[in-house]
Design a protein around this motif. Structure first.
Motif, mmCIF file in Angstrom:
data_model
loop_
_atom_site.group_PDB
_atom_site.id
_atom_site.type_symbol
_atom_site.label_atom_id
_atom_site.label_comp_id
_atom_site.label_asym_id
_atom_site.label_seq_id
_atom_site.Cartn_x
_atom_site.Cartn_y
_atom_site.Cartn_z
ATOM 1 N N ARG A 175 0.897 -1.211 -0.007
ATOM 2 C CA ARG A 175 0.075 -0.096 -0.249
ATOM 3 C C ARG A 175 0.943 1.299 -0.020
ATOM 4 O O ARG A 175 1.646 1.506 0.948
ATOM 5 C CB ARG A 175 -0.756 -0.008 1.398
ATOM 6 N N PRO A 176 0.914 2.239 -1.110
ATOM 7 C CA PRO A 176 1.819 3.153 -1.241
ATOM 8 C C PRO A 176 1.408 4.352 -0.198
ATOM 9 O O PRO A 176 2.545 5.255 -0.197
ATOM 10 C CB PRO A 176 1.644 3.383 -2.697
ATOM 11 N N ARG A 177 0.485 4.362 0.101
ATOM 12 C CA ARG A 177 0.147 5.463 0.978
ATOM 13 C C ARG A 177 -1.249 5.322 1.860
ATOM 14 O O ARG A 177 -1.891 4.202 1.793
ATOM 15 C CB ARG A 177 -0.221 6.923 0.154
ATOM 16 N N GLY A 178 -1.597 6.139 2.988
ATOM 17 C CA GLY A 178 -2.579 6.214 3.753
ATOM 18 C C GLY A 178 -3.901 6.721 2.537
ATOM 19 O O GLY A 178 -3.591 7.046 1.620
ATOM 20 N N GLY A 179 -5.144 6.703 3.442
ATOM 21 C CA GLY A 179 -6.243 7.457 2.513
ATOM 22 C C GLY A 179 -7.049 6.124 1.981
ATOM 23 O O GLY A 179 -7.072 5.033 2.335
ATOM 24 N N ASP A 180 -7.630 6.798 0.783
ATOM 25 C CA ASP A 180 -8.442 5.634 0.057
ATOM 26 C C ASP A 180 -7.898 4.498 -0.705
ATOM 27 O O ASP A 180 -6.361 4.718 -0.631
ATOM 28 C CB ASP A 180 -9.588 6.495 -0.913
ATOM 29 N N PHE A 181 -8.551 3.980 -1.354
ATOM 30 C CA PHE A 181 -7.852 2.803 -1.972
ATOM 31 C C PHE A 181 -8.054 2.921 -3.739
ATOM 32 O O PHE A 181 -7.956 1.912 -4.437
ATOM 33 C CB PHE A 181 -8.309 1.213 -1.579
ATOM 34 N N VAL A 182 -8.114 4.113 -4.110
ATOM 35 C CA VAL A 182 -8.441 4.546 -5.567
ATOM 36 C C VAL A 182 -7.011 4.806 -5.873
ATOM 37 O O VAL A 182 -6.550 6.019 -5.363
ATOM 38 C CB VAL A 182 -9.314 5.407 -5.683
ATOM 39 N N TYR A 183 -6.206 4.103 -6.644
ATOM 40 C CA TYR A 183 -5.031 4.360 -7.170
ATOM 41 C C TYR A 183 -4.606 4.956 -8.584
ATOM 42 O O TYR A 183 -5.435 4.603 -9.413
ATOM 43 C CB TYR A 183 -3.874 3.050 -6.886
ATOM 44 N N THR A 184 -3.595 5.970 -8.429
ATOM 45 C CA THR A 184 -3.395 6.535 -9.912
ATOM 46 C C THR A 184 -2.254 5.401 -10.750
ATOM 47 O O THR A 184 -1.742 4.395 -9.858
ATOM 48 C CB THR A 184 -2.605 7.810 -9.744
ATOM 49 N N GLU A 185 -2.122 5.648 -11.655
ATOM 50 C CA GLU A 185 -1.176 4.925 -12.479
ATOM 51 C C GLU A 185 0.310 4.734 -12.056
ATOM 52 O O GLU A 185 0.956 3.622 -11.865
ATOM 53 C CB GLU A 185 -1.058 5.076 -13.920
ATOM 54 N N ALA A 186 0.562 5.994 -11.601
ATOM 55 C CA ALA A 186 1.949 6.291 -10.901
ATOM 56 C C ALA A 186 1.874 5.272 -9.622
ATOM 57 O O ALA A 186 2.836 4.598 -8.995
ATOM 58 C CB ALA A 186 2.306 7.468 -10.257
#
Length: 207
Positions: A52-63
């Motif tokens: 998981r690259p960050r906290g917050g939601d689970f909608v991820y960008t291509e990056a």
């Protein structure tokens, strides 16, 4: 790594490796992952790595997806025993295309769906379970509702989730499970495992 050793000594049967617990857990560094696996495997205990690259939601960008794919390669190289991740669409459903990309990047590693599951609308969770089963996901970590709600209040919905799973996939209750309530939670749900930082009590590392 002394905390991992202390957790194992206190009875932990599996380590889920996370950084930044204050935001729900993120991926640890490559160095930490390799060191943690070495310590846990020395004691015969498996390691599940959070991707998981960050906290917050689970909608991820291509990056962000690219980062997760790279982290999955690190996890494979480090020798972890499983990985845990989850990706959703903006309307809260499983982002199946992203999930398939991440599963492909995981290779032969078993995949666990983490608490992103709890952000899926309740009416869509049974279908999500069916999809996860069809894609060979081994477990779902779930609180059965928002983490702000005590697990004693989410037990009825957790029982529904266990029923929907019908033994096809593991259901791992977590979030607010402690050494004081773990026996009640697992017996109520008729499951053999639970997840939490407080199940083995207060850890001491000698530091």
């Amino acid at each position: 790594m002394t905390l991992i050793a202390a957790a194992i000594q206190a009875g932990a049967g599996r380590i889920e490796l996370n950084d930044n617990l204050a935001v729900g857990g993120t991926t640890v560094s490559a160095g930490v992952m390799h060191a943690a696996v070495a310590v846990a495997h020395e004691h015969g205990v498996p390691v599940v790595a959070m991707i998981r690259p960050r906290g917050g939601d689970f909608v991820y960008t291509e990056a962000e997806i690219a980062v997760m794919v790279a982290d999955l390669a690190v996890a494979r190289d480090a020798g972890v025993d499983a990985v845990t991740f989850g990706a959703l669409t903006r309307d809260g459903f499983l982002a199946t295309t992203v999930m398939e990309r991440l599963m492909a990047a995981a290779g032969n590693l078993p995949v666990v769906m983490h608490m992103a599951f709890d952000a899926i609308p309740a009416h869509a969770q049974a279908a999500a379970i069916d999809w996860l089963v069809a894609h060979n996901v081994v477990r779902i970590l779930t609180h059965g509702g928002p983490l702000t709600t005590p697990i004693t209040a989410t037990l009825p919905h957790l029982q529904e989730i266990v029923g929907w799973a019908h033994g096809r996939i593991g259901i791992l209750p977590g979030g607010g499970v402690t050494m004081d309530n773990v026996a009640m939670v697992t017996s109520t749900l008729d499951v053999s495992e639970a997840h939490g930082t407080k199940i083995v009590g207060q850890l001491t590392t000698g530091v």
